[in-house]
Design a protein around this motif. Structure first.
Motif, short mmCIF file in Angstrom:
data_model
loop_
_atom_site.label_atom_id
_atom_site.label_comp_id
_atom_site.label_asym_id
_atom_site.label_seq_id
_atom_site.Cartn_x
_atom_site.Cartn_y
_atom_site.Cartn_z
N ILE A 124 -12.21 5.67 -4.57
CA ILE A 124 -11.56 6.96 -4.84
C ILE A 124 -10.06 6.80 -4.96
CG2 ILE A 124 -11.12 9.25 -3.90
CD1 ILE A 124 -13.94 9.10 -2.63
N THR A 125 -9.47 6.01 -4.06
CA THR A 125 -8.01 5.81 -4.09
C THR A 125 -7.56 5.10 -5.36
OG1 THR A 125 -7.97 5.70 -1.66
CG2 THR A 125 -6.06 4.83 -2.84
N VAL A 126 -8.26 4.03 -5.73
CA VAL A 126 -7.91 3.29 -6.94
C VAL A 126 -8.11 4.16 -8.18
CG1 VAL A 126 -8.54 1.32 -8.38
CG2 VAL A 126 -8.34 1.04 -5.91
N GLN A 127 -9.20 4.95 -8.17
CA GLN A 127 -9.47 5.83 -9.31
C GLN A 127 -8.36 6.88 -9.47
OE1 GLN A 127 -12.94 8.55 -9.11
NE2 GLN A 127 -13.72 7.48 -10.90
N ALA A 128 -7.76 7.29 -8.35
CA ALA A 128 -6.67 8.28 -8.38
C ALA A 128 -5.32 7.64 -8.67
CB ALA A 128 -6.61 9.03 -7.06
N GLY A 129 -5.29 6.32 -8.87
CA GLY A 129 -4.05 5.63 -9.19
C GLY A 129 -3.33 5.05 -8.00
N GLY A 130 -3.98 5.03 -6.83
CA GLY A 130 -3.36 4.50 -5.63
C GLY A 130 -3.52 3.00 -5.50
N SER A 131 -2.90 2.45 -4.49
CA SER A 131 -2.94 1.01 -4.24
C SER A 131 -4.26 0.63 -3.57
CB SER A 131 -1.77 0.61 -3.35
OG SER A 131 -1.94 -0.69 -2.83
N PRO A 132 -4.81 -0.54 -3.89
CA PRO A 132 -6.01 -1.00 -3.18
C PRO A 132 -5.78 -1.13 -1.68
CG PRO A 132 -5.62 -2.32 -5.15
CD PRO A 132 -4.42 -1.47 -4.97
N TRP A 133 -4.57 -1.51 -1.28
CA TRP A 133 -4.28 -1.64 0.15
C TRP A 133 -4.30 -0.28 0.83
CZ3 TRP A 133 -4.95 -6.50 0.79
CH2 TRP A 133 -4.53 -7.40 -0.19
N LEU A 134 -3.82 0.74 0.12
CA LEU A 134 -3.88 2.10 0.66
C LEU A 134 -5.33 2.53 0.81
CD1 LEU A 134 -2.56 4.77 1.48
CD2 LEU A 134 -2.51 5.41 -0.96
N GLY A 135 -6.16 2.22 -0.19
CA GLY A 135 -7.57 2.57 -0.11
C GLY A 135 -8.26 1.90 1.06
N ALA A 136 -7.94 0.61 1.28
CA ALA A 136 -8.52 -0.10 2.42
C ALA A 136 -8.07 0.52 3.74
CB ALA A 136 -8.15 -1.58 2.37
N GLY A 137 -6.78 0.89 3.81
CA GLY A 137 -6.27 1.50 5.03
C GLY A 137 -6.92 2.84 5.32
N ILE A 138 -7.11 3.66 4.27
CA ILE A 138 -7.77 4.95 4.46
C ILE A 138 -9.21 4.73 4.91
CG2 ILE A 138 -8.60 7.00 3.25
CD1 ILE A 138 -6.12 6.84 1.48
N GLY A 139 -9.88 3.74 4.32
CA GLY A 139 -11.25 3.44 4.71
C GLY A 139 -11.35 3.05 6.17
N VAL A 140 -10.40 2.24 6.65
CA VAL A 140 -10.40 1.83 8.05
C VAL A 140 -10.20 3.03 8.96
CG1 VAL A 140 -9.09 0.54 9.79
CG2 VAL A 140 -9.69 -0.55 7.62
N LEU A 141 -9.26 3.90 8.60
CA LEU A 141 -9.00 5.08 9.43
C LEU A 141 -10.21 6.02 9.47
CD1 LEU A 141 -5.31 5.94 8.41
CD2 LEU A 141 -6.12 4.88 10.53
N LEU A 142 -10.85 6.23 8.32
CA LEU A 142 -12.04 7.08 8.28
C LEU A 142 -13.18 6.48 9.11
CD1 LEU A 142 -12.10 8.17 4.52
CD2 LEU A 142 -11.53 9.59 6.50
N ALA A 143 -13.36 5.17 8.99
CA ALA A 143 -14.42 4.51 9.74
C ALA A 143 -14.16 4.58 11.24
CB ALA A 143 -14.56 3.05 9.29
N MET A 144 -12.91 4.38 11.63
CA MET A 144 -12.60 4.46 13.05
C MET A 144 -12.79 5.88 13.59
SD MET A 144 -9.26 1.95 13.32
CE MET A 144 -9.13 2.14 15.10
N ALA A 145 -12.43 6.88 12.78
CA ALA A 145 -12.65 8.28 13.18
C ALA A 145 -14.13 8.57 13.34
CB ALA A 145 -12.02 9.22 12.17
N LEU A 146 -14.94 8.09 12.39
CA LEU A 146 -16.38 8.27 12.51
C LEU A 146 -16.92 7.52 13.72
CD1 LEU A 146 -19.09 9.27 11.37
CD2 LEU A 146 -19.17 7.18 9.96
#
Length: 295
Positions: free
Chosen positions: A49-71
């Motif tokens: 989703i992040t890459v599709q929106a034009g964001g950095s892959p590193w940002l996408g990985a960081g968001i994924g880690v935060l979401l996974a930790m929250a879950l």
């Protein structure tokens, strides 16, 4: 042939990261997490989703880690109200709910078609050096995760998790906060697995609901049970054994002219036979956990 070997090792490394994440929960803490693959799905979708929106892959990985930790935090807190077996069923239900949401919310996740055209981390390099570079990155991350997991398991935190696993009442009497221990174990494993999911999305150039099938979690459990729960080296050995079984079946298919359906059934049957043999003759895995005991 070289590309096949590189691809097999890369996938094995990614699954190794997921298995090490599950080992933090199931091996050290004794938590029956049957929805572990949801963390990888979150990492893959966050990246897509992040890459599709034009964001950095590193940002996408960081968001994924935060979401996974929250879950992971939410799942661990859920464990206060449930016994171990019911908690395991609840984790499976949560993973299935997330997969259903990913399948139906097409505006965000692409629905059943998923998110395609996710760029590789090294797409600027010519072939086969892009694949070699990706394999090297996965290998470095896997080595770092294995080292950290071993240090963690042999340290104070790992000993506290093992005490909670073996004697939870004694651990509570000694002043350990069991909910905090459970939360940290699940969140640590979730973060590592989300990174693996992000890498898998980049490697396959795709993120879809099939990434969160319950069968994927049980495949990781099979790797742990074959290799040895609670032993970092055993977990990696289990991953290699299962991936070797996956890799050998195509050669058997070409040699004996099996159909694709027969080859798929043979792959499942071969892994099942290996697991059954381990349960019968090496019930604690090929490299069982070594626990220091006071004489």
């Amino acid at each position: 042939m070289s590309e096949f070997i590189i691809s097999t090792l890369t996938v094995a490394g990614i699954y190794g990261l997921m298995a090490l994440g599950l080992n933090l929960q199931a091996g050290y803490a004794g938590l029956l997490n049957f929805g572990h693959i949801a963390f990888a799905g979150l990492g893959a979708y966050a990246t897509g989703i992040t890459v599709q929106a034009g964001g950095s892959p590193w940002l996408g990985a960081g968001i994924g880690v935060l979401l996974a930790m929250a879950l992971g935090w939410c799942i661990a807190r859920l464990g206060r109200q449930l016994g171990a077996d019911y908690w395991g069923i609840a984790t499976l239900a949560i993973a299935e709910i997330l997969r259903t949401v990913a399948t139906n919310e097409g505006w965000l996740t692409g629905g059943a078609n998923g998110i395609a055209a996710i760029p590789s981390l090294f797409e600027g390099l010519p072939r086969p050096w892009n694949s070699v570079a990706f394999l090297a990155a996965v290998a470095v991350l896997l080595a770092g995760a294995a080292w950290a997991g071993r240090r963690l398991g042999n340290g104070r935190f790992g000993r506290a998790l093992r005490l909670m696993r073996e004697e939870p009442k004694l651990a509570a009497c000694m002043g350990y906060d069991l909910v905090s221990l459970r939360s940290r174990a699940v969140m640590s494993g979730a973060a590592l697995t989300a990174i693996a999911g992000s890498l898998y999305a980049h490697y396959m150039s795709f993120a879809g609901p099939d990434y969160m099938l319950a069968a994927e979690t049980f495949l990781l459990w099979t790797m742990l049970m074959i290799g040895g729960l609670g032993n970092t080296a055993g977990v990696l050995l289990g991953v290699l054994v299962v991936q070797a079984a996956h890799a050998l079946v195509p050669f058997a298919k070409d040699a004996f002219h099996f159909s694709s359906d027969t080859a798929g059934a043979m792959r499942i049957g071969l892994i099942g036979l290996i697991l059954l043999a381990c349960l019968l003759w090496r019930s604690q895995g090929l490299l069982p956990e070594k626990i220091r005991r006071i004489a």
